[in-house]
Write a protein that holds these residues in place. Structure first.
Motif, PDB file in Angstrom:
ATOM      1  N   SER A   1       0.827  -1.203   0.000  1.00 35.28           N
ATOM      2  CA  SER A   1       0.000   0.000   0.000  1.00 35.28           C
ATOM      3  C   SER A   1       0.862   1.253   0.000  1.00 35.28           C
ATOM      4  O   SER A   1       2.070   1.198   0.262  1.00 35.28           O
TER       5      SER A   1
ATOM      6  N   ALA B   1      -7.333  -0.685  -4.809  1.00 34.37           N
ATOM      7  CA  ALA B   1      -8.450  -0.384  -3.915  1.00 34.37           C
ATOM      8  C   ALA B   1      -8.757   1.106  -3.836  1.00 34.37           C
ATOM      9  O   ALA B   1      -9.921   1.508  -3.801  1.00 34.37           O
ATOM     10  N   SER B   2      -7.739   1.945  -3.783  1.00 39.22           N
ATOM     11  CA  SER B   2      -7.969   3.386  -3.700  1.00 39.22           C
ATOM     12  C   SER B   2      -6.855   4.133  -4.415  1.00 39.22           C
ATOM     13  O   SER B   2      -5.735   3.622  -4.535  1.00 39.22           O
TER      14      SER B   2
ATOM     15  N   LYS C   1     -11.463  -6.934  -0.368  1.00 41.29           N
ATOM     16  CA  LYS C   1     -11.531  -6.950   1.089  1.00 41.29           C
ATOM     17  C   LYS C   1     -10.362  -6.159   1.669  1.00 41.29           C
ATOM     18  O   LYS C   1      -9.216  -6.426   1.353  1.00 41.29           O
ATOM     19  N   THR C   2     -10.671  -5.184   2.486  1.00 46.36           N
ATOM     20  CA  THR C   2      -9.647  -4.367   3.133  1.00 46.36           C
ATOM     21  C   THR C   2      -9.913  -4.341   4.642  1.00 46.36           C
ATOM     22  O   THR C   2     -10.948  -4.843   5.120  1.00 46.36           O
ATOM     23  N   ASP C   3      -8.997  -3.723   5.388  1.00 46.97           N
ATOM     24  CA  ASP C   3      -9.181  -3.603   6.841  1.00 46.97           C
ATOM     25  C   ASP C   3     -10.371  -2.718   7.189  1.00 46.97           C
ATOM     26  O   ASP C   3     -10.926  -2.812   8.293  1.00 46.97           O
ATOM     27  N   ASP C   4     -10.760  -1.858   6.256  1.00 35.99           N
ATOM     28  CA  ASP C   4     -11.889  -0.961   6.491  1.00 35.99           C
ATOM     29  C   ASP C   4     -13.195  -1.500   5.922  1.00 35.99           C
ATOM     30  O   ASP C   4     -14.202  -0.788   5.891  1.00 35.99           O
TER      31      ASP C   4
ATOM     32  N   GLU D   1     -15.307  -3.952   2.702  1.00 42.86           N
ATOM     33  CA  GLU D   1     -15.264  -4.311   1.284  1.00 42.86           C
ATOM     34  C   GLU D   1     -15.340  -3.063   0.402  1.00 42.86           C
ATOM     35  O   GLU D   1     -16.074  -2.118   0.694  1.00 42.86           O
TER      36      GLU D   1
ATOM     37  N   GLN E   1      -4.321   0.235  -1.600  1.00 40.01           N
ATOM     38  CA  GLN E   1      -3.974  -1.186  -1.473  1.00 40.01           C
ATOM     39  C   GLN E   1      -3.815  -1.780  -2.862  1.00 40.01           C
ATOM     40  O   GLN E   1      -4.743  -1.767  -3.663  1.00 40.01           O
TER      41      GLN E   1
ATOM     42  N   SER F   1       2.035  -2.052   5.245  1.00 38.40           N
ATOM     43  CA  SER F   1       1.345  -3.238   5.718  1.00 38.40           C
ATOM     44  C   SER F   1       2.168  -4.020   6.722  1.00 38.40           C
ATOM     45  O   SER F   1       1.682  -4.955   7.334  1.00 38.40           O
TER      46      SER F   1
END
Length: 272
Positions: free
Chosen positions: A53, A84-85, A108-111, A113, A146, A199
């Motif tokens: 990331s 992801a972003s 799937k992320t820590d924050d 989906e 990510q 990470s």
């Protein structure tokens, strides 16, 4: 009494200039061809790792036109291996539009989906902006949140010029072929261990405080070698550029030799 077996000096001068001119022209053309062939839109991100990331991804854009300026760059991000972003770096003299697409498989992320991801970034020169002049280049960057767990990411880019023409950097090598297409799509290699990542260590054993013991020389050397190899892998066009330049120089030298040989033959014919 005039010696008719010798070529008059003015004519010899013209022959010499013609022969040298042909050799110089061959050298210039070959060198120019090598330079243009290596001037592709490329992508690099030395710190990018699979699943990592906060990596800065940069596109290097040269202007290949003889008279028109580059006024636009549209980059399509992969949606089969999505990022992801995305945070786009502001750029003076350019506006940017970011488009998103719904994902077939959420990330799937820590924050939670992520169901949508950036699919396209469109940079356009603003009114009165200079763009990229012929013979120059510029860079366009964004931060990837990510990254996907993939070995490579292929981006497709379209470069727009002030005369209305475009160049599509979207071609991929044929399956099983190592030959580079005429307009290759920028490819980013995600090499494990190529740089730092937020990470954390893969085994989770590290901590923010670190260890008081210095790393062993062999481990440090291995990390350095891996980083250098990753940087080279992220910029495959560098090796191709060097090879093209060497080829152009060698072929140019051969052109000069052929021109001189033609001169010698011409002088011998006129001397008989």
């Amino acid at each position: 009494m005039t010696d008719r077996t010798r070529t008059p000096r003015p004519r010899r001068t013209r022959l010499l200039r013609a022969a040298l001119g042909s050799g110089a022209l061959a050298t210039a053309l070959l060198a120019a061809g090598a330079g243009v062939a290596s001037a592709h839109v490329t992508v690099s991100a030395p710190e990018a790792t699979p699943g990592g990331s906060d990596a800065v991804i940069t596109f290097r854009v040269p202007d290949e036109s003889e008279s028109a300026r580059t006024v636009g760059l549209k980059v399509r991000l992969p949606t089969d291996t999505p990022i992801a972003s995305v945070l786009v770096q502001p750029k003076t003299g350019w506006s940017v539009t970011v488009s998103q697409a719904k994902l077939a498989t959420p990330i799937k992320t820590d924050d939670g989906e992520v169901t949508e991801a950036v699919s396209e970034i469109d940079w356009k020169v603003t009114a009165g902006g200079p763009g990229i002049a012929p013979g120059q280049f510029d860079e366009f960057s964004f931060i990837a949140g990510q990254l996907p767990d993939a070995k490579t990411l292929t981006f497709k880019a379209v470069q727009a010029y002030s005369d209305g023409s475009t160049t599509s950097w979207i071609e991929e090598p044929a399956p099983g072929s190592s030959a580079e297409p005429e307009h290759p799509a920028p490819v980013l290699t995600l090499a494990a261990g190529s740089g730092s990542s937020s990470s954390g260590p893969p085994d989770g054993s590290g901590s923010s405080g670190g260890s008081s013991e210095p790393a062993s020389p062999s481990v440090s050397a291995s990390a350095s070698d891996a980083s250098n190899a990753a940087a080279e892998a992220a910029n495959p066009d560098d090796a191709a550029s060097k090879a093209s330049a060497v080829t152009g120089i060698v072929l140019g030298a051969l052109g000069v030799l052929l021109g001189l040989a033609a001169l010698v033959l011409a002088l011998r014919r006129h001397a008989t």
